[in-house]
Design a protein around this motif. Structure first.
Motif, PDB file in Angstrom:
ATOM      1  N   THR A 152      17.869   3.155  -7.893  1.00  0.00           N
ATOM      2  CA  THR A 152      18.329   3.183  -6.500  1.00  0.00           C
ATOM      3  C   THR A 152      17.331   2.451  -5.646  1.00  0.00           C
ATOM      4  OG1 THR A 152      17.171   5.219  -6.017  1.00  0.00           O
ATOM      5  CG2 THR A 152      19.405   5.431  -6.867  1.00  0.00           C
ATOM      6  N   SER A 153      17.661   2.410  -4.356  1.00  0.00           N
ATOM      7  CA  SER A 153      16.735   1.797  -3.414  1.00  0.00           C
ATOM      8  C   SER A 153      15.442   2.571  -3.326  1.00  0.00           C
ATOM      9  CB  SER A 153      17.391   1.706  -2.039  1.00  0.00           C
ATOM     10  OG  SER A 153      17.764   2.985  -1.600  1.00  0.00           O
ATOM     11  N   VAL A 154      15.516   3.898  -3.571  1.00  0.00           N
ATOM     12  CA  VAL A 154      14.303   4.711  -3.518  1.00  0.00           C
ATOM     13  C   VAL A 154      13.354   4.325  -4.648  1.00  0.00           C
ATOM     14  CG1 VAL A 154      13.403   7.063  -3.595  1.00  0.00           C
ATOM     15  CG2 VAL A 154      15.578   6.598  -2.464  1.00  0.00           C
ATOM     16  N   THR A 155      13.916   4.019  -5.825  1.00  0.00           N
ATOM     17  CA  THR A 155      13.087   3.578  -6.947  1.00  0.00           C
ATOM     18  C   THR A 155      12.386   2.274  -6.611  1.00  0.00           C
ATOM     19  OG1 THR A 155      14.654   4.622  -8.445  1.00  0.00           O
ATOM     20  CG2 THR A 155      13.107   3.046  -9.403  1.00  0.00           C
ATOM     21  N   LEU A 156      13.132   1.359  -5.987  1.00  0.00           N
ATOM     22  CA  LEU A 156      12.534   0.097  -5.566  1.00  0.00           C
ATOM     23  C   LEU A 156      11.418   0.333  -4.572  1.00  0.00           C
ATOM     24  CD1 LEU A 156      12.497  -2.990  -5.461  1.00  0.00           C
ATOM     25  CD2 LEU A 156      14.307  -2.872  -3.724  1.00  0.00           C
ATOM     26  N   LEU A 157      11.642   1.274  -3.636  1.00  0.00           N
ATOM     27  CA  LEU A 157      10.628   1.580  -2.629  1.00  0.00           C
ATOM     28  C   LEU A 157       9.355   2.126  -3.278  1.00  0.00           C
ATOM     29  CD1 LEU A 157       9.653   2.113   0.261  1.00  0.00           C
ATOM     30  CD2 LEU A 157      10.887   4.272   0.190  1.00  0.00           C
ATOM     31  N   LEU A 158       9.513   3.055  -4.240  1.00  0.00           N
ATOM     32  CA  LEU A 158       8.342   3.633  -4.909  1.00  0.00           C
ATOM     33  C   LEU A 158       7.562   2.569  -5.680  1.00  0.00           C
ATOM     34  CD1 LEU A 158       9.848   7.008  -6.185  1.00  0.00           C
ATOM     35  CD2 LEU A 158       8.380   6.619  -4.205  1.00  0.00           C
ATOM     36  N   THR A 159       8.299   1.627  -6.274  1.00  0.00           N
ATOM     37  CA  THR A 159       7.627   0.553  -7.011  1.00  0.00           C
ATOM     38  C   THR A 159       6.796  -0.307  -6.073  1.00  0.00           C
ATOM     39  OG1 THR A 159       9.453   0.528  -8.574  1.00  0.00           O
ATOM     40  CG2 THR A 159       8.009  -1.395  -8.547  1.00  0.00           C
ATOM     41  N   MET A 160       7.351  -0.602  -4.902  1.00  0.00           N
ATOM     42  CA  MET A 160       6.623  -1.409  -3.929  1.00  0.00           C
ATOM     43  C   MET A 160       5.392  -0.674  -3.423  1.00  0.00           C
ATOM     44  SD  MET A 160       9.792  -3.040  -1.771  1.00  0.00           S
ATOM     45  CE  MET A 160       8.672  -3.950  -0.736  1.00  0.00           C
ATOM     46  N   GLU A 161       5.539   0.650  -3.170  1.00  0.00           N
ATOM     47  CA  GLU A 161       4.404   1.425  -2.690  1.00  0.00           C
ATOM     48  C   GLU A 161       3.298   1.476  -3.740  1.00  0.00           C
ATOM     49  OE1 GLU A 161       5.938   5.182  -1.607  1.00  0.00           O
ATOM     50  OE2 GLU A 161       6.724   4.511   0.324  1.00  0.00           O
ATOM     51  N   HIS A 162       3.693   1.590  -5.019  1.00  0.00           N
ATOM     52  CA  HIS A 162       2.694   1.665  -6.090  1.00  0.00           C
ATOM     53  C   HIS A 162       1.907   0.363  -6.200  1.00  0.00           C
ATOM     54  CE1 HIS A 162       0.858   3.007  -9.796  1.00  0.00           C
ATOM     55  NE2 HIS A 162       1.260   1.884 -10.392  1.00  0.00           N
ATOM     56  N   SER A 163       2.618  -0.753  -6.065  1.00  0.00           N
ATOM     57  CA  SER A 163       1.916  -2.033  -6.135  1.00  0.00           C
ATOM     58  C   SER A 163       1.006  -2.236  -4.932  1.00  0.00           C
ATOM     59  CB  SER A 163       2.947  -3.171  -6.210  1.00  0.00           C
ATOM     60  OG  SER A 163       3.764  -3.163  -5.045  1.00  0.00           O
ATOM     61  N   THR A 164       1.400  -1.674  -3.783  1.00  0.00           N
ATOM     62  CA  THR A 164       0.578  -1.817  -2.585  1.00  0.00           C
ATOM     63  C   THR A 164      -0.709  -1.022  -2.697  1.00  0.00           C
ATOM     64  OG1 THR A 164       2.619  -2.060  -1.331  1.00  0.00           O
ATOM     65  CG2 THR A 164       0.638  -1.603  -0.076  1.00  0.00           C
ATOM     66  N   LEU A 165      -0.645   0.146  -3.380  1.00  0.00           N
ATOM     67  CA  LEU A 165      -1.838   0.974  -3.502  1.00  0.00           C
ATOM     68  C   LEU A 165      -2.980   0.281  -4.243  1.00  0.00           C
ATOM     69  CD1 LEU A 165      -0.260   4.476  -4.246  1.00  0.00           C
ATOM     70  CD2 LEU A 165      -1.347   3.703  -2.138  1.00  0.00           C
ATOM     71  N   ARG A 166      -2.688  -0.822  -4.955  1.00  0.00           N
ATOM     72  CA  ARG A 166      -3.731  -1.542  -5.692  1.00  0.00           C
ATOM     73  C   ARG A 166      -4.462  -2.534  -4.785  1.00  0.00           C
ATOM     74  NH1 ARG A 166       0.170  -3.028 -10.849  1.00  0.00           N
ATOM     75  NH2 ARG A 166       0.540  -0.887 -11.551  1.00  0.00           N
ATOM     76  N   SER A 167      -3.982  -2.762  -3.581  1.00  0.00           N
ATOM     77  CA  SER A 167      -4.594  -3.746  -2.686  1.00  0.00           C
ATOM     78  C   SER A 167      -5.834  -3.163  -2.029  1.00  0.00           C
ATOM     79  CB  SER A 167      -3.575  -4.160  -1.618  1.00  0.00           C
ATOM     80  OG  SER A 167      -3.270  -3.037  -0.797  1.00  0.00           O
ATOM     81  N   PRO A 168      -6.727  -4.012  -1.458  1.00  0.00           N
ATOM     82  CA  PRO A 168      -7.925  -3.516  -0.749  1.00  0.00           C
ATOM     83  C   PRO A 168      -7.575  -2.612   0.420  1.00  0.00           C
ATOM     84  CG  PRO A 168      -8.122  -5.853  -1.234  1.00  0.00           C
ATOM     85  CD  PRO A 168      -6.722  -5.475  -1.603  1.00  0.00           C
ATOM     86  N   ALA A 169      -6.478  -2.930   1.115  1.00  0.00           N
ATOM     87  CA  ALA A 169      -6.086  -2.080   2.240  1.00  0.00           C
ATOM     88  C   ALA A 169      -5.759  -0.670   1.771  1.00  0.00           C
ATOM     89  CB  ALA A 169      -4.886  -2.695   2.965  1.00  0.00           C
ATOM     90  N   ALA A 170      -5.078  -0.567   0.603  1.00  0.00           N
ATOM     91  CA  ALA A 170      -4.747   0.752   0.077  1.00  0.00           C
ATOM     92  C   ALA A 170      -6.003   1.494  -0.361  1.00  0.00           C
ATOM     93  CB  ALA A 170      -3.776   0.610  -1.090  1.00  0.00           C
ATOM     94  N   GLN A 171      -6.975   0.770  -0.918  1.00  0.00           N
ATOM     95  CA  GLN A 171      -8.233   1.406  -1.307  1.00  0.00           C
ATOM     96  C   GLN A 171      -8.977   1.952  -0.094  1.00  0.00           C
ATOM     97  OE1 GLN A 171     -10.438  -1.473  -3.552  1.00  0.00           O
ATOM     98  NE2 GLN A 171      -8.922  -1.588  -5.219  1.00  0.00           N
ATOM     99  N   MET A 172      -8.936   1.202   1.015  1.00  0.00           N
ATOM    100  CA  MET A 172      -9.565   1.682   2.242  1.00  0.00           C
ATOM    101  C   MET A 172      -8.866   2.951   2.736  1.00  0.00           C
ATOM    102  SD  MET A 172     -10.117  -0.347   5.840  1.00  0.00           S
ATOM    103  CE  MET A 172     -11.010  -1.645   4.967  1.00  0.00           C
ATOM    104  N   PHE A 173      -7.573   2.935   2.667  1.00  0.00           N
ATOM    105  CA  PHE A 173      -6.816   4.121   3.081  1.00  0.00           C
ATOM    106  C   PHE A 173      -7.169   5.322   2.202  1.00  0.00           C
ATOM    107  CE2 PHE A 173      -3.036   6.780   2.341  1.00  0.00           C
ATOM    108  CZ  PHE A 173      -2.820   7.249   3.625  1.00  0.00           C
TER     109      PHE A 173
END
Length: 479
Positions: free
Chosen positions: A41-62
């Motif tokens: 579903t779209s929710v699965t797509l959203l979770l995948t995008m959020e997971h990939s974002t958590l690997r970025s420097p901005a996510a590490q700062m957060f």
């Protein structure tokens, strides 16, 4: 007198509405990439995008901000909960002390007067407070005169004597809170009252407070961490909005919720497809509920028509036989007596031939109302024939009760009535049989009540007759 729509244990299972899925809508959803129950579903797509974002420097700062704030908030939570727990203990202690003092003041007069029954009533009333486990009352010599445990009086012989104190004292342990207060009035101290209560409610309130504080601190931590890293995750804001909407839909089951994000925002197409999916689900759900409601209403109308007389609104013969079966079984199982009355209107056919059906219908409605007003709330009145009623009387104490009701029914029926400018006096005859006094077999039970009705008619009508096996012989060779 009221009637349930169906007799006891004659239950009708609720309609199981066979919900058919809209194959066309399902195929469209499948082709669009939206599937229900364990499907992408779209929710699965959203979770995948959020997971990939958590690997970025901005996510590490957060994440770093979140950890630091979590540690700080955890320490604050510990101190706040500890301080609040102390305040809750003081409040619980004050409440229990007040209850004990009030009980001591109330029981003082009974203790001085030696009113044991009054003291017992006051002490036993404490069982309404689920926290209180033990209450013990001592006289002026320190001897226990009354004691209860969990709302049950216990012997006081083995209870030790206590020293009478002139002030209230509180003793606290991990599992109990004990309040000791003098029983006194204006003339002096007359005894001692000791109340022991559980601390379960205190711990429960502390735990609830802890959960409330924990929720608040977590929310505050997340909000603060989000504010610190807002610039880094701003581009993903549309995805977070959609995530919140899906959670709200899942929690409330309200498929009318829509996303209102600006079409120029990032991920706007994802929101558009989400709204289309919600519209299809909402339309399908509305159709299913509408069909189910219509089927339930139709079945309810059908059940009413099957079990009730359209003229008098009383249960009909079909209902009567099932009701009688249930009451006979209950009377035998519970070793209780029940009664059956056959009530027949005298010379009703002559009235019908002379004055017509309209007058007869009015007479039947009036008679049904009169009989219902005389019978008890637990009794059931049914119309079993054109001019015949049947009354089922469960849990009858004695034959005197049956005789009294029968006499009142006869008097109620013979009251004059005025219909279409004419005065009518319609009487009725009643035949009575009791179970298990006269019969335990339902067929015999009905037959004996009918024999009693025939005996009432042969005795001149406008009377009642109770079945007597010595004088009322059956013509049926099988009985």
């Amino acid at each position: 007198m009221t009637f349930s729509p169906y007799p006891e244990r004659v239950t009708h299972l609720p309609a199981h509405v066979a919900i058919k899925q809209d194959n066309k809508a399902a195929n469209e959803a499948h082709s669009s990439g939206y599937m229900i129950n364990n499907s992408p579903t779209s929710v699965t797509l959203l979770l995948t995008m959020e997971h990939s974002t958590l690997r970025s420097p901005a996510a590490q700062m957060f994440t770093q901000h979140l950890r630091l704030l979590s540690l700080t908030m955890g320490v604050a939570l510990f101190f706040c909960t500890g301080f609040a727990s102390i305040e809750l203990y003081k409040q619980c202690r004050s409440e229990m002390l007040l209850k004990t003092v009030v009980l001591a003041n109330n029981v003082a007069d009974q203790l001085v007067a030696g009113d044991v029954r009054g003291m017992q009533n006051l002490v036993l009333n404490t069982e309404r407070d689920t926290d209180i486990t033990d209450v013990t009352l001592y006289d002026h010599k320190g001897r226990a005169v009354l004691s209860s445990n969990n709302g049950t009086l216990i012997t006081t012989e083995k209870l030790p004597e206590v020293d009478i104190e002139k002030t209230s004292k509180v003793y606290f342990s991990m599992t109990n809170l004990i309040i000791s207060t003098p029983v006194s009035d204006t003339s002096g101290v007359h005894g001692q009252l000791i109340v022991q209560s559980k601390t379960t409610s205190l711990y429960r309130r502390i735990f609830q407070l802890f959960l409330l504080n924990l929720t608040g601190f977590i929310a505050l931590t997340v909000v603060t961490a989000y504010a610190l890293a807002k610039r880094q995750i701003q581009r993903l804001q549309p995805a977070f909005v959609l995530s919140e909407i899906t959670q709200k839909v899942a929690a409330s089951g309200d498929f009318s919720i829509r996303s209102t994000i600006d079409e120029h925002e990032d991920l706007a197409r994802l929101h558009q497809h989400f709204n289309q999916m919600m519209a299809r689900i909402e339309s399908w759900e509305s159709d299913v509920h509408s069909e189910a409601r219509e089927r339930r209403e139709a079945e309810n109308r059908l059940h009413i028509l099957e079990n009730h007389d359209s003229l008098t609104k009383l249960p009909n013969r079909h209902y009567f036989h099932r009701l009688l079966t249930n009451n006979v079984e209950d009377a035998i199982a519970n070793q209780e007596m029940m009664a059956l009355m056959f009530i027949d209107l005298d010379h009703f056919k002559d009235i019908s031939n002379t004055f017509g059906y309209d007058v007869c219908d009015q007479i039947l409605s009036i008679m049904a109302q009169r009989l219902s007003e005389v019978l008890r709330n637990t009794d059931s009145l049914c119309r079993v024939d054109a001019d015949e009623f049947a009354a089922v009387l469960p849990r009858v104490d004695s034959l005197d009760t049956v005789r009294s009701l029968a006499s009142r029914l006869v008097l109620a029926m013979q009251k004059p009535m005025t219909l279409q400018g004419k005065h009518f006096v319609v009487t009725g005859s009643i035949g009575i049989a009791c179970c298990p006094l006269h019969a335990v077999d339902q067929r015999l039970f009905l037959h004996f009540a009918d024999l009693a009705l025939k005996n009432a008619k042969s005795s001149g009508r406008n009377t009642w007759s109770l079945y007597d096996p010595n004088t009322m012989k059956s013509d049926d060779p099988l009985i």
